[in-house]
Scaffold this active site. Structure first.
Site, PDB file in Angstrom:
ATOM      1  N   GLU A 131      14.522  10.144   6.668  1.00  0.00           N
ATOM      2  CA  GLU A 131      13.858  11.021   5.702  1.00  0.00           C
ATOM      3  C   GLU A 131      13.155  12.145   6.450  1.00  0.00           C
ATOM      4  O   GLU A 131      13.113  12.149   7.684  1.00  0.00           O
ATOM      5  CB  GLU A 131      12.867  10.214   4.852  1.00  0.00           C
ATOM      6  CG  GLU A 131      13.572   9.201   3.958  1.00  0.00           C
ATOM      7  CD  GLU A 131      12.619   8.306   3.190  1.00  0.00           C
ATOM      8  OE1 GLU A 131      11.472   8.703   2.942  1.00  0.00           O
ATOM      9  OE2 GLU A 131      13.032   7.192   2.850  1.00  0.00           O
TER      10      GLU A 131
ATOM     11  N   HIS B  76       6.010  15.399  -4.021  1.00  0.00           N
ATOM     12  CA  HIS B  76       7.360  15.080  -3.542  1.00  0.00           C
ATOM     13  C   HIS B  76       8.260  16.250  -3.910  1.00  0.00           C
ATOM     14  O   HIS B  76       8.234  16.718  -5.049  1.00  0.00           O
ATOM     15  CB  HIS B  76       7.871  13.784  -4.180  1.00  0.00           C
ATOM     16  CG  HIS B  76       9.048  13.216  -3.440  1.00  0.00           C
ATOM     17  ND1 HIS B  76      10.279  13.837  -3.432  1.00  0.00           N
ATOM     18  CD2 HIS B  76       9.173  12.118  -2.658  1.00  0.00           C
ATOM     19  CE1 HIS B  76      11.114  13.122  -2.685  1.00  0.00           C
ATOM     20  NE2 HIS B  76      10.462  12.082  -2.194  1.00  0.00           N
TER      21      HIS B  76
ATOM     22  N   ARG C  32       7.446  16.855   4.276  1.00  0.00           N
ATOM     23  CA  ARG C  32       7.376  17.078   2.838  1.00  0.00           C
ATOM     24  C   ARG C  32       6.532  18.266   2.403  1.00  0.00           C
ATOM     25  O   ARG C  32       6.865  18.962   1.447  1.00  0.00           O
ATOM     26  CB  ARG C  32       6.741  15.827   2.224  1.00  0.00           C
ATOM     27  CG  ARG C  32       7.614  15.213   1.220  1.00  0.00           C
ATOM     28  CD  ARG C  32       7.063  13.886   0.850  1.00  0.00           C
ATOM     29  NE  ARG C  32       8.091  12.905   1.103  1.00  0.00           N
ATOM     30  CZ  ARG C  32       7.956  11.631   0.850  1.00  0.00           C
ATOM     31  NH1 ARG C  32       6.819  11.174   0.361  1.00  0.00           N
ATOM     32  NH2 ARG C  32       8.940  10.807   1.068  1.00  0.00           N
TER      33      ARG C  32
ATOM     34  N   HIS D  42       2.848  13.041  -6.020  1.00  0.00           N
ATOM     35  CA  HIS D  42       3.519  11.822  -5.547  1.00  0.00           C
ATOM     36  C   HIS D  42       2.576  10.848  -4.866  1.00  0.00           C
ATOM     37  O   HIS D  42       2.631   9.641  -5.116  1.00  0.00           O
ATOM     38  CB  HIS D  42       4.632  12.241  -4.586  1.00  0.00           C
ATOM     39  CG  HIS D  42       5.435  11.121  -4.028  1.00  0.00           C
ATOM     40  ND1 HIS D  42       6.195  10.289  -4.819  1.00  0.00           N
ATOM     41  CD2 HIS D  42       5.621  10.699  -2.748  1.00  0.00           C
ATOM     42  CE1 HIS D  42       6.814   9.400  -4.046  1.00  0.00           C
ATOM     43  NE2 HIS D  42       6.463   9.610  -2.794  1.00  0.00           N
TER      44      HIS D  42
ATOM     45  N   ARG E 295       1.245  12.668   4.686  1.00  0.00           N
ATOM     46  CA  ARG E 295       1.855  11.384   5.054  1.00  0.00           C
ATOM     47  C   ARG E 295       3.322  11.554   5.433  1.00  0.00           C
ATOM     48  O   ARG E 295       4.083  12.242   4.749  1.00  0.00           O
ATOM     49  CB  ARG E 295       1.764  10.418   3.868  1.00  0.00           C
ATOM     50  CG  ARG E 295       2.499   9.114   4.082  1.00  0.00           C
ATOM     51  CD  ARG E 295       2.320   8.194   2.900  1.00  0.00           C
ATOM     52  NE  ARG E 295       2.956   8.700   1.715  1.00  0.00           N
ATOM     53  CZ  ARG E 295       4.159   8.332   1.279  1.00  0.00           C
ATOM     54  NH1 ARG E 295       4.867   7.433   1.947  1.00  0.00           N
ATOM     55  NH2 ARG E 295       4.666   8.829   0.180  1.00  0.00           N
TER      56      ARG E 295
HETATM   57  P1  FAD Z   1       0.309   0.007  -6.333  1.00  0.00           P
HETATM   58  O1  FAD Z   1       1.596  -0.565  -5.950  1.00  0.00           O
HETATM   59  O2  FAD Z   1       0.339   1.254  -7.128  1.00  0.00           O
HETATM   60  O3  FAD Z   1      -0.516  -1.083  -7.145  1.00  0.00           O
HETATM   61  C1  FAD Z   1      -1.723  -0.731  -7.788  1.00  0.00           C
HETATM   62  C2  FAD Z   1      -2.179  -1.884  -8.645  1.00  0.00           C
HETATM   63  O4  FAD Z   1      -3.525  -1.692  -9.053  1.00  0.00           O
HETATM   64  C3  FAD Z   1      -1.384  -2.074  -9.922  1.00  0.00           C
HETATM   65  O5  FAD Z   1      -1.174  -3.450 -10.096  1.00  0.00           O
HETATM   66  C4  FAD Z   1      -2.327  -1.556 -11.003  1.00  0.00           C
HETATM   67  O6  FAD Z   1      -2.129  -2.119 -12.264  1.00  0.00           O
HETATM   68  C5  FAD Z   1      -3.649  -2.005 -10.422  1.00  0.00           C
HETATM   69  N1  FAD Z   1      -4.807  -1.284 -10.958  1.00  0.00           N
HETATM   70  C6  FAD Z   1      -5.100   0.034 -10.853  1.00  0.00           C
HETATM   71  N2  FAD Z   1      -6.263   0.307 -11.482  1.00  0.00           N
HETATM   72  C7  FAD Z   1      -6.714  -0.869 -11.990  1.00  0.00           C
HETATM   73  C8  FAD Z   1      -7.842  -1.236 -12.767  1.00  0.00           C
HETATM   74  N3  FAD Z   1      -8.765  -0.351 -13.174  1.00  0.00           N
HETATM   75  N4  FAD Z   1      -7.970  -2.528 -13.134  1.00  0.00           N
HETATM   76  C9  FAD Z   1      -7.046  -3.463 -12.755  1.00  0.00           C
HETATM   77  N5  FAD Z   1      -5.952  -3.149 -12.043  1.00  0.00           N
HETATM   78  C10 FAD Z   1      -5.787  -1.875 -11.661  1.00  0.00           C
HETATM   79  N6  FAD Z   1       6.220   4.675  -0.010  1.00  0.00           N
HETATM   80  C11 FAD Z   1       6.975   4.301   1.038  1.00  0.00           C
HETATM   81  O7  FAD Z   1       6.449   3.912   2.085  1.00  0.00           O
HETATM   82  N7  FAD Z   1       8.337   4.328   0.945  1.00  0.00           N
HETATM   83  C12 FAD Z   1       8.985   4.745  -0.177  1.00  0.00           C
HETATM   84  O8  FAD Z   1      10.200   4.736  -0.223  1.00  0.00           O
HETATM   85  C13 FAD Z   1       8.210   5.177  -1.269  1.00  0.00           C
HETATM   86  N8  FAD Z   1       8.803   5.638  -2.398  1.00  0.00           N
HETATM   87  C14 FAD Z   1       8.033   5.933  -3.479  1.00  0.00           C
HETATM   88  C15 FAD Z   1       8.654   6.305  -4.669  1.00  0.00           C
HETATM   89  C16 FAD Z   1       7.901   6.504  -5.809  1.00  0.00           C
HETATM   90  C17 FAD Z   1       8.582   6.910  -7.086  1.00  0.00           C
HETATM   91  C18 FAD Z   1       6.491   6.355  -5.757  1.00  0.00           C
HETATM   92  C19 FAD Z   1       5.659   6.557  -6.982  1.00  0.00           C
HETATM   93  C20 FAD Z   1       5.875   6.026  -4.574  1.00  0.00           C
HETATM   94  C21 FAD Z   1       6.624   5.807  -3.425  1.00  0.00           C
HETATM   95  N9  FAD Z   1       6.038   5.451  -2.218  1.00  0.00           N
HETATM   96  C22 FAD Z   1       6.805   5.092  -1.161  1.00  0.00           C
HETATM   97  C23 FAD Z   1       4.588   5.221  -2.148  1.00  0.00           C
HETATM   98  C24 FAD Z   1       4.313   3.732  -2.268  1.00  0.00           C
HETATM   99  O9  FAD Z   1       5.201   3.155  -3.196  1.00  0.00           O
HETATM  100  C25 FAD Z   1       2.901   3.463  -2.736  1.00  0.00           C
HETATM  101  O10 FAD Z   1       1.989   4.230  -1.991  1.00  0.00           O
HETATM  102  C26 FAD Z   1       2.548   1.998  -2.553  1.00  0.00           C
HETATM  103  O11 FAD Z   1       3.516   1.202  -3.190  1.00  0.00           O
HETATM  104  C27 FAD Z   1       1.174   1.730  -3.119  1.00  0.00           C
HETATM  105  O12 FAD Z   1       0.955   0.350  -3.114  1.00  0.00           O
HETATM  106  P2  FAD Z   1      -0.456  -0.200  -3.552  1.00  0.00           P
HETATM  107  O13 FAD Z   1      -0.375  -1.678  -3.465  1.00  0.00           O
HETATM  108  O14 FAD Z   1      -1.515   0.495  -2.798  1.00  0.00           O
HETATM  109  O15 FAD Z   1      -0.620   0.271  -5.075  1.00  0.00           O
HETATM  110  C1  SIN Z   2      11.325   8.773  -1.120  1.00  0.00           C
HETATM  111  O1  SIN Z   2      12.098   7.821  -1.188  1.00  0.00           O
HETATM  112  O2  SIN Z   2      11.698   9.942  -1.025  1.00  0.00           O
HETATM  113  C2  SIN Z   2       9.869   8.501  -1.143  1.00  0.00           C
HETATM  114  C3  SIN Z   2       9.470   7.976   0.152  1.00  0.00           C
HETATM  115  C4  SIN Z   2       7.981   7.993   0.312  1.00  0.00           C
HETATM  116  O3  SIN Z   2       7.251   8.445  -0.558  1.00  0.00           O
HETATM  117  O4  SIN Z   2       7.537   7.554   1.369  1.00  0.00           O
END
Ligand code: FAD
Ligand code: SIN
Length: 533
Positions: free
Chosen positions: A116, A244, A292, A353, A388
Site C-alpha cells: 500500500e 482515505h 495517503r 478515514h 498514519r
Molecule cells: P473499533 O474497531 O472501531 O471498535 C470500537 C468499539 O467501541 C466498537 O465496539 C464500538 O461500538 C465501541 N464504542 C464506541 N463508543 C462507545 C460508547 N460510547 N459506548 C460503548 N461502546 C462504544 N487499519 C489497518 O491497519 N489496516 C486496514 O486495512 C484498515 N482498513 C480500514 C478500512 C476501513 C473501511 C476502516 C473504517 C478502517 C480501516 N483501518 C485499517 C483502520 C482500522 O480498522 C481501525 O483503526 C481499527 O480497526 C480500530 O480498532 P479499535 O478497536 O480501536 O476500534
Molecule cells: C485500505 O485498505 O486502503 C485501508 C488501509 C488502512 O487504513 O490502513
C-alpha cells in the site's frame, strides 16, 4: 450497578485483544466488555487492506518498516514507539493467528504479501479484501471460548466517573485524577446505570462520522476522546484527520461510504482525472503509491481544478482473475452498482478515514487519568505522527493491547473499587420534544467540518468553523441539560466536542505537516511539536 476488576469499552480489535489477554491471565476474574452496538459493529470489521508486519526477512527488515512509518509520519512520530511497535508486531500477529485468524497464503504456504501507499516493500498480511472481518470473527470466536469474558451489547457509555462525580472540582491541573468506572445507558431498559471498575480501558475507535462522508460505520463518533476530554484527560494531535483517497463515489451518499482499498493501487490500479490523465506523476515520484496525505491532496486538487466530484481508479488493465481473487468484495460491490472493473473505471473521492491523534498515552497505554488506559484508534501513542502509514493501525492496536494488559495486570492488585459513587442524576430532564433537532444539528456539524476543516485548510475557514461550532455547542448543551439522555444526543455532543478539538488543534498548528495542510502556512515549522489539549 455492576462491579468488575477490568472494564473494557469497545469490542473492536483493541478491546477484544486486551480482554482475551487479561482473561487468560486471571481465569478466576471476570472481564466485562461493553459495546454500544452489535459486538462486531466496529471499524475493525471494515478493514480491508490488512496488517503491516515484517514477515519476509529476505526482502524486508524492521529498519525498512520503521523508516516507512517515520517518513509517512512527517517528522512527528515518536521513534522509540515506532521501533517498539514494528519489532513487537510479528509476535502479536502470530498470536491472532493462533487464536484462529486466517491470512491468505501462496501455493507454497508462504503468506501472500500486499503493498500500500508509503510502503517500500510488500508486507501487508491480508484476508482477501475483508481482513478486518476475518480478524473480528477470530477474536469474537476466541472470546466466546473464554468463560470469564462477558460482552454487554447495546450498552452505551455516557461518561467516565472521576472525583468530579464525588463533588470535587477537577481541572486539567488537578493532580491524580482517577477513573472509578463509567455511567452507561442500558439501551434495553433505557436507564442510566453505573459500572464500577478497578481498571478501565477505552477502546472506542475513531470519529469519521464527524464528516459528511467517511469510510467509518455509524459507531465512529469519537465518544472515547470526548469522554476523556470532559474528564480533563490529555488529548493530542487531533488536527491530523486522515482522508482515505479512494472511497467509492456514489452520488447522494452521506455517512458511510464503501472503501476501495489502497491495496488495489498496490496491485497496479491507476488514478485518473476526468480527462483520463494519470495525474499522480505530477505530484510525487512514488505516483499512486505515495503516502495517503499526498494522494488525497492531489485528488482534492484535481477535483477542484476540473470541477468534478470524483476522480477515477482505473483497473481495466489488471488481470481480472487476480483482481477477483484478491478483491472479491470490491468486485461484487462495483458490479452491484453497474461497474464492471474490467471495462469501467471506478469513481472515487477522498473520505474521512482515520483519527491519528486522540487520547494521549505513554508507552504502556496509560492515559493521563489514573487507572484509565486507551488503546486502538481512540489513542495517540506516538506511532502515527502527522500521518498514519497504511495498515499500521491494526498492528498498533494489537501491540498496545498487549502493553496495556502487561501494565494493568501489575497495577490491579493495588487498586480498590470506590463504592461511594452516586447514581446518575436525571432530575429536571424530560423526553426531548423534537428528535429532528438532533439530526439537523448533526448534518450542520458534518457540513461545517467538511467545508471548513477538510483536506485543505486556512485561517479564515478555521475561524468560521470555530464560530459555527460554538453556536451548535451552546444549543446542544441546552438540549442536553433539559433532556433525558439518548444515544443520539450524547453522540451529537461528543461529535461537536471532537469537531472543536480538531479545529483547536488545527488553529494552533501554524504550519503544514502531514495531514494538516493550511494554505496560510504552506511550509513546515522548525518547531516540531505535538499539540496537547
Ligand atoms: P473499533 O474497531 O472501531 O471498535 C470500537 C468499539 O467501541 C466498537 O465496539 C464500538 O461500538 C465501541 N464504542 C464506541 N463508543 C462507545 C460508547 N460510547 N459506548 C460503548 N461502546 C462504544 N487499519 C489497518 O491497519 N489496516 C486496514 O486495512 C484498515 N482498513 C480500514 C478500512 C476501513 C473501511 C476502516 C473504517 C478502517 C480501516 N483501518 C485499517 C483502520 C482500522 O480498522 C481501525 O483503526 C481499527 O480497526 C480500530 O480498532 P479499535 O478497536 O480501536 O476500534
Ligand atoms: C485500505 O485498505 O486502503 C485501508 C488501509 C488502512 O487504513 O490502513
Amino acid at each position: 450497578m455492576q462491579q468488575t476488576d477490568f472494564l473494557v469499552i469497545g469490542s473492536g480489535i483493541a478491546g477484544l485483544t486486551y480482554a482475551l489477554k487479561v482473561a487468560d491471565h486471571f481465569p478466576e476474574k471476570k472481564v466485562l466488555v461493553v459495546t454500544k452496538a452489535a459486538a462486531d459493529e466496529t471499524n475493525t470489521k471494515y478493514a480491508q487492506g490488512g496488517i503491516a508486519v515484517v514477515n519476509d526477512p529476505v526482502h524486508d527488515s524492521f529498519e525498512k518498516h520503521i523508516e516507512d512509518t517515520l517518513v509517512a509520519g512527517d517528522g512527528l512520530c515518536n521513534r522509540q514507539v515506532v521501533e517498539m511497535v514494528v519489532k513487537e508486531g510479528p509476535e502479536r500477529v502470530s498470536e491472532i493467528i493462533r487464536w484462529g485468524a486466517n491470512f491468505d497464503k501462496e501455493a507454497d504456504g508462504d503468506y501472500k504479501l500486499g503493498r500500500e501507499g508509503g510502503h517500500s516493500e510488500y508486507r501487508i498480511l491480508h484476508h482477501k479484501d475483508v481482513t478486518g472481518k476475518e480478524m473480528e470473527r477470530a477474536l469474537l470466536d476466541a472470546v466466546s471460548r473464554k468463560k470469564n469474558i462477558e460482552i454487554i451489547k447495546h450498552c452505551f457509555v455516557v461518561d467516565i466517573i472521576t472525583q468530579h462525580h464525588l463533588g470535587y472540582l477537577v481541572t486539567k491541573s488537578t493532580p491524580d485524577i482517577e477513573c472509578y468506572g463509567v455511567y452507561v445507558l442500558n439501551l434495553h431498559e433505557n436507564k442510566i446505570e453505573k459500572i464500577l471498575a478497578k481498571i478501565t480501558l477505552l477502546a472506542t475507535g475513531g470519529n469519521g462520522q464527524v464528516y459528511r462522508t467517511t469510510t467509518n460505520p455509524a459507531i465512529a463518533t469519537g465518544d472515547g476522546v470526548s469522554m476523556a476530554y470532559r474528564a480533563k484527560g490529555r488529548i493530542e494531535n487531533m488536527e491530523f484527520i486522515q482522508f482515505h483517497p479512494t472511497a467509492l463515489f456514489e452520488p447522494g451518499i452521506r455517512g458511510q461510504s464503501f472503501l476501495i482499498t489502497e491495496a488495489v493501487r498496490g496491485d497496479g490500479g491507476i488514478l485518473r482525472n476526468k480527462h483520463g490523465e494519470a495525474f499522480m506523476e505530477r505530484y510525487d515520484e512514488r505516483k499512486d503509491l505515495a503516502p495517503r496525505d499526498i494522494v488525497a491532496r492531489a485528488i482534492d486538487n484535481e477535483m477542484k481544478r476540473n470541477g468534478t466530484e470524483h476522480v477515477y481508479l482505473d483497473c481495466r488493465h489488471m488481470d481480472p482473475l487476480n483482481f477477483t481473487e484478491h478483491f472479491p468484495n470490491i468486485y461484487q460491490k462495483c458490479l452491484s452498482i453497474g461497474i464492471d472493473i474490467s471495462k469501467d473505471m471506478i469513481p472515487v473521492a477522498p473520505a474521512a478515514h482515520y483519527m491519528c491523534g486522540g487520547i494521549k498515552t505513554d508507552e504502556w497505554g496509560r492515559s493521563s487519568i489514573k487507572h484509565l488506559y486507551a488503546c486502538g484508534e481512540c489513542s495517540s501513542t506516538g506511532l502515527h505522527g502527522a500521518n498514519r502509514l497504511a495498515s499500521n493501525s491494526l498492528l498498533e492496536a494489537m501491540v498496545f493491547a498487549h502493553r496495556c494488559y502487561t501494565d494493568s495486570v501489575k497495577q490491579v492488585g493495588d487498586i480498590s473499587i470506590n463504592t461511594a459513587i452516586p447514581d446518575w442524576n436525571a432530575m429536571g430532564t424530560s423526553e426531548p420534544q423534537e428528535m429532528i433537532l438532533i439530526t439537523q444539528s448533526l448534518k450542520e456539524l458534518q457540513q461545517i467540518m467538511t467545508d471548513y476543516v477538510g483536506i485543505v485548510r486556512n485561517d479564515i475557514r478555521l475561524q468560521r468553523a470555530s464560530r459555527r461550532l460554538d453556536l451548535l455547542w451552546e444549543e446542544t448543551e441546552n438540549l442536553y441539560k433539559s433532556s433525558v439522555v439518548s444515544p443520539q444526543l450524547v453522540e451529537l455532543r461528543n461529535m461537536i466536542t471532537v469537531g472543536y478539538l480538531i479545529v483547536k488543534g488545527a488553529s494552533f498548528r501554524k504550519e503544514s505537516r502531514g495531514l494538516h495542510y493550511n494554505t496560510d502556512y504552506p511550509g513546515k515549522s522548525d518547531l516540531v511539536q505535538n499539540i496537547v489539549l
